[in-house]
Design a protein around this motif. Structure first.
Motif, PDB file in Angstrom:
ATOM      1  N   TRP A 187      30.444  33.637  43.110  1.00  0.00           N
ATOM      2  CA  TRP A 187      29.616  31.867  42.805  1.00  0.00           C
ATOM      3  C   TRP A 187      29.305  32.591  41.299  1.00  0.00           C
ATOM      4  O   TRP A 187      28.367  31.214  41.441  1.00  0.00           O
ATOM      5  CB  TRP A 187      28.506  32.170  43.800  1.00  0.00           C
ATOM      6  CG  TRP A 187      28.655  32.221  45.053  1.00  0.00           C
ATOM      7  CD1 TRP A 187      28.404  33.515  46.518  1.00  0.00           C
ATOM      8  CD2 TRP A 187      29.457  30.939  45.996  1.00  0.00           C
ATOM      9  NE1 TRP A 187      29.064  32.999  47.630  1.00  0.00           N
ATOM     10  CE2 TRP A 187      29.379  31.951  47.957  1.00  0.00           C
ATOM     11  CE3 TRP A 187      29.640  30.261  45.594  1.00  0.00           C
ATOM     12  CZ2 TRP A 187      29.939  30.602  48.498  1.00  0.00           C
ATOM     13  CZ3 TRP A 187      30.673  29.285  46.805  1.00  0.00           C
ATOM     14  CH2 TRP A 187      30.324  29.387  48.280  1.00  0.00           C
ATOM     15  N   HIS A 188      29.474  33.273  40.914  1.00  0.00           N
ATOM     16  CA  HIS A 188      29.233  33.017  39.383  1.00  0.00           C
ATOM     17  C   HIS A 188      29.789  32.532  38.698  1.00  0.00           C
ATOM     18  O   HIS A 188      29.081  31.734  37.768  1.00  0.00           O
ATOM     19  CB  HIS A 188      28.470  35.112  38.817  1.00  0.00           C
ATOM     20  CG  HIS A 188      28.498  35.276  37.879  1.00  0.00           C
ATOM     21  ND1 HIS A 188      27.705  35.232  37.316  1.00  0.00           N
ATOM     22  CD2 HIS A 188      29.449  35.437  36.903  1.00  0.00           C
ATOM     23  CE1 HIS A 188      27.754  35.661  36.109  1.00  0.00           C
ATOM     24  NE2 HIS A 188      29.158  35.416  35.515  1.00  0.00           N
ATOM     25  N   ARG A 189      30.827  32.639  38.991  1.00  0.00           N
ATOM     26  CA  ARG A 189      31.428  32.005  38.139  1.00  0.00           C
ATOM     27  C   ARG A 189      31.273  30.112  37.695  1.00  0.00           C
ATOM     28  O   ARG A 189      31.573  29.399  37.492  1.00  0.00           O
ATOM     29  CB  ARG A 189      33.495  32.572  37.890  1.00  0.00           C
ATOM     30  CG  ARG A 189      33.701  31.644  37.361  1.00  0.00           C
ATOM     31  CD  ARG A 189      36.014  32.252  37.021  1.00  0.00           C
ATOM     32  NE  ARG A 189      36.581  31.927  37.427  1.00  0.00           N
ATOM     33  CZ  ARG A 189      37.580  31.868  39.179  1.00  0.00           C
ATOM     34  NH1 ARG A 189      37.002  32.838  39.661  1.00  0.00           N
ATOM     35  NH2 ARG A 189      38.528  31.085  38.785  1.00  0.00           N
ATOM     36  N   GLU A 196      24.965  26.130  36.420  1.00  0.00           N
ATOM     37  CA  GLU A 196      23.690  25.832  37.523  1.00  0.00           C
ATOM     38  C   GLU A 196      22.940  27.144  37.616  1.00  0.00           C
ATOM     39  O   GLU A 196      23.977  28.293  37.386  1.00  0.00           O
ATOM     40  CB  GLU A 196      24.084  25.243  39.089  1.00  0.00           C
ATOM     41  CG  GLU A 196      24.773  23.398  38.830  1.00  0.00           C
ATOM     42  CD  GLU A 196      23.390  22.776  38.590  1.00  0.00           C
ATOM     43  OE1 GLU A 196      22.311  22.939  38.716  1.00  0.00           O
ATOM     44  OE2 GLU A 196      23.742  21.584  38.307  1.00  0.00           O
ATOM     45  N   ALA A 197      22.206  27.145  38.505  1.00  0.00           N
ATOM     46  CA  ALA A 197      21.740  28.731  38.689  1.00  0.00           C
ATOM     47  C   ALA A 197      22.252  29.359  39.477  1.00  0.00           C
ATOM     48  O   ALA A 197      22.603  28.483  40.281  1.00  0.00           O
ATOM     49  CB  ALA A 197      20.240  28.925  39.289  1.00  0.00           C
ATOM     50  N   GLU A 198      22.864  30.433  39.669  1.00  0.00           N
ATOM     51  CA  GLU A 198      23.312  31.079  40.429  1.00  0.00           C
ATOM     52  C   GLU A 198      22.806  31.629  42.244  1.00  0.00           C
ATOM     53  O   GLU A 198      23.653  30.534  42.672  1.00  0.00           O
ATOM     54  CB  GLU A 198      23.906  32.447  39.652  1.00  0.00           C
ATOM     55  CG  GLU A 198      24.636  33.676  40.944  1.00  0.00           C
ATOM     56  CD  GLU A 198      25.106  34.700  39.793  1.00  0.00           C
ATOM     57  OE1 GLU A 198      25.866  35.360  40.685  1.00  0.00           O
ATOM     58  OE2 GLU A 198      25.050  35.066  38.758  1.00  0.00           O
ATOM     59  N   ARG A 199      21.448  31.468  41.853  1.00  0.00           N
ATOM     60  CA  ARG A 199      20.745  31.576  42.927  1.00  0.00           C
ATOM     61  C   ARG A 199      20.977  30.483  44.345  1.00  0.00           C
ATOM     62  O   ARG A 199      21.340  30.048  44.728  1.00  0.00           O
ATOM     63  CB  ARG A 199      19.337  32.135  43.233  1.00  0.00           C
ATOM     64  CG  ARG A 199      18.965  32.364  43.634  1.00  0.00           C
ATOM     65  CD  ARG A 199      17.268  33.126  43.248  1.00  0.00           C
ATOM     66  NE  ARG A 199      16.242  31.977  42.504  1.00  0.00           N
ATOM     67  CZ  ARG A 199      15.889  32.475  42.477  1.00  0.00           C
ATOM     68  NH1 ARG A 199      14.803  33.569  42.663  1.00  0.00           N
ATOM     69  NH2 ARG A 199      14.752  32.029  42.077  1.00  0.00           N
ATOM     70  N   THR A 200      21.213  28.754  43.125  1.00  0.00           N
ATOM     71  CA  THR A 200      21.671  28.047  44.154  1.00  0.00           C
ATOM     72  C   THR A 200      22.533  27.685  44.128  1.00  0.00           C
ATOM     73  O   THR A 200      22.904  27.238  45.337  1.00  0.00           O
ATOM     74  CB  THR A 200      20.588  26.900  42.828  1.00  0.00           C
ATOM     75  OG1 THR A 200      20.126  26.928  42.449  1.00  0.00           O
ATOM     76  CG2 THR A 200      21.339  25.182  43.963  1.00  0.00           C
ATOM     77  N   GLY A 212      26.165  27.337  48.436  1.00  0.00           N
ATOM     78  CA  GLY A 212      27.323  27.852  48.863  1.00  0.00           C
ATOM     79  C   GLY A 212      28.043  28.517  50.279  1.00  0.00           C
ATOM     80  O   GLY A 212      28.810  28.148  51.149  1.00  0.00           O
ATOM     81  N   THR A 213      27.044  28.840  50.576  1.00  0.00           N
ATOM     82  CA  THR A 213      26.998  29.947  51.545  1.00  0.00           C
ATOM     83  C   THR A 213      26.821  29.387  52.709  1.00  0.00           C
ATOM     84  O   THR A 213      27.345  29.255  53.762  1.00  0.00           O
ATOM     85  CB  THR A 213      26.361  31.123  51.465  1.00  0.00           C
ATOM     86  OG1 THR A 213      26.180  32.087  50.179  1.00  0.00           O
ATOM     87  CG2 THR A 213      25.921  31.911  52.871  1.00  0.00           C
ATOM     88  N   ARG A 214      25.752  28.255  52.435  1.00  0.00           N
ATOM     89  CA  ARG A 214      25.137  27.194  53.352  1.00  0.00           C
ATOM     90  C   ARG A 214      26.409  26.360  54.597  1.00  0.00           C
ATOM     91  O   ARG A 214      26.928  26.115  55.133  1.00  0.00           O
ATOM     92  CB  ARG A 214      24.057  25.981  53.201  1.00  0.00           C
ATOM     93  CG  ARG A 214      23.894  25.358  54.672  1.00  0.00           C
ATOM     94  CD  ARG A 214      22.610  23.963  53.954  1.00  0.00           C
ATOM     95  NE  ARG A 214      22.366  23.984  52.551  1.00  0.00           N
ATOM     96  CZ  ARG A 214      22.674  23.286  51.410  1.00  0.00           C
ATOM     97  NH1 ARG A 214      24.160  21.779  53.033  1.00  0.00           N
ATOM     98  NH2 ARG A 214      23.085  22.569  50.291  1.00  0.00           N
TER      99      ARG A 214
END
Length: 344
Positions: free
Chosen positions: A29-31, A38-42, A47-49
């Motif tokens: 997700w970081h990459r 985009e913000a990694e947290r977003t 992505g998880t959803r």
């Protein structure tokens, strides 16, 4: 900005995350966040959803054998039965039910030395089959493993695939276990699977179920250390023995109309047609096959009117003699993974 939708795919950022996973299904997700800006947290949350919804799955396809496209004409009401039988073969890459004839089409990975057995012994036993057409693939122009929907820029694709944006013909990854994204799919030798060790086979079986499982999980399944699992998977990807990417319905990316095109052209013009098809973001799959119609194309478009334009006005038609078009009305397998329709 796209209008909000009620389904799991909410807007253009969701579609861009899906597109990133199509480039590399194991990208962190970081990459992905860094590549998309985009913000990694977003990206993690969205992505998880998407993965939890089951509409986006990460699959690993071990490449062994040579591709053969099989078309099947079925008895009345038997298309689903025949397509299901093809989809459940472990060597099947995709299976689609079509309008027109043939009623269904599949791509199988079959070593050429086993082709006589496939044609004479296995395919005649398909339930509901009236007639089969067997078309060995001579060369891939594009496979779904290389396709992306045009939602990412060249720089974003390069950041995810590990190569410079201007290096369109890169053939080796620049770092880690990230494979390069080539313009065409190299057909693997028929004996590729025979060169795999038992740990490699166990590792690939685990990835076929979940392409994003951790190296610790892979090591546990394969009976090796986490470091060895990381090293072996990196080697398998660099050698082109496995591809890992998102497996989706194109409708999630705003392309709900799929069609199979059977294209005939003068032999001397075939390469020019292939190059023009490769330039289209709507071409998910294209291959040179044996038979009267040399090129087989799977296209995804936003509407039937867009499909009409594609098959009557597209720049790739300049050297085409004829095009037979069938709509895809059901998919039972994509990217080596059974679809929800086939699993139900």
């Amino acid at each position: 900005m796209d209008a909000r939708q009620t389904g799991p795919v909410a807007d253009s950022l969701d579609r861009r995350i899906i597109s990133a996973l199509q480039i590399d299904g194991r990208a962190s997700w970081h990459r992905i966040a860094a590549a998309l800006g985009e913000a990694e947290r977003t990206v993690v949350r969205r992505g998880t959803r998407l993965l939890d919804s089951g509409l986006v799955r990460i699959g690993a396809m071990a490449l062994h054998g040579r591709s053969t496209v099989v078309g099947v004409r079925c008895a009345s009401g038997q298309a689903r039965v025949a397509a299901s039988a093809l989809a459940r073969r472990p060597d099947c890459v995709f299976t689609h039910v079509l309008t027109g004839s043939p009623d269904c089409v599949a791509e199988l990975l079959c070593p050429r030395e086993q082709l006589p057995s496939l044609v004479m012994d296995e395919l005649p036993g398909l339930p509901g089959m009236v007639e089969t057409y067997t078309l060995p693939v001579l060369r891939h122009i594009r496979t779904i493993r290389e396709w992306h929907s045009g939602l990412l820029t060249d720089a974003e694709i390069a950041a995810l695939s590990g190569r410079h944006p201007s290096d369109a013909s890169a053939s080796s990854p620049s770092s880690g276990d990230v494979p390069s994204s080539s313009a065409g799919d190299v057909l693997p030798p028929g004996d590729m699977a025979q060169g795999l060790s038992r740990p490699d086979r166990l590792l690939l079986n685990a990835l076929a179920e979940d392409g994003r499982c951790t190296y610790e999980e892979l090591g546990r399944v394969a009976g090796v250390s986490e470091a060895t699992a990381r090293r072996r998977l990196g080697a398998l990807r660099r050698e082109g023995r496995v591809r890992i990417r998102a497996v989706i319905e194109p409708a999630l990316l705003g392309l709900p109309v799929e069609a199979m095109l059977w294209v005939r052209t003068a032999p001397a013009k075939a390469e020019a047609v292939a190059a023009a098809l490769a330039d289209s973001i709507h071409v998910r799959y294209a291959s040179f096959v044996t038979g009267e119609r040399q090129i087989l194309v799977l296209a995804a478009l936003p509407s039937e009117s867009a499909l009409h334009d594609f098959v009557t006005r597209g720049p790739w038609l300049r050297d085409v003699a004829s095009v037979d078009t069938s709509l895809v009305i059901g998919s039972l397998k994509r990217g080596g993974m059974l679809t929800r329709r086939a699993r139900d």
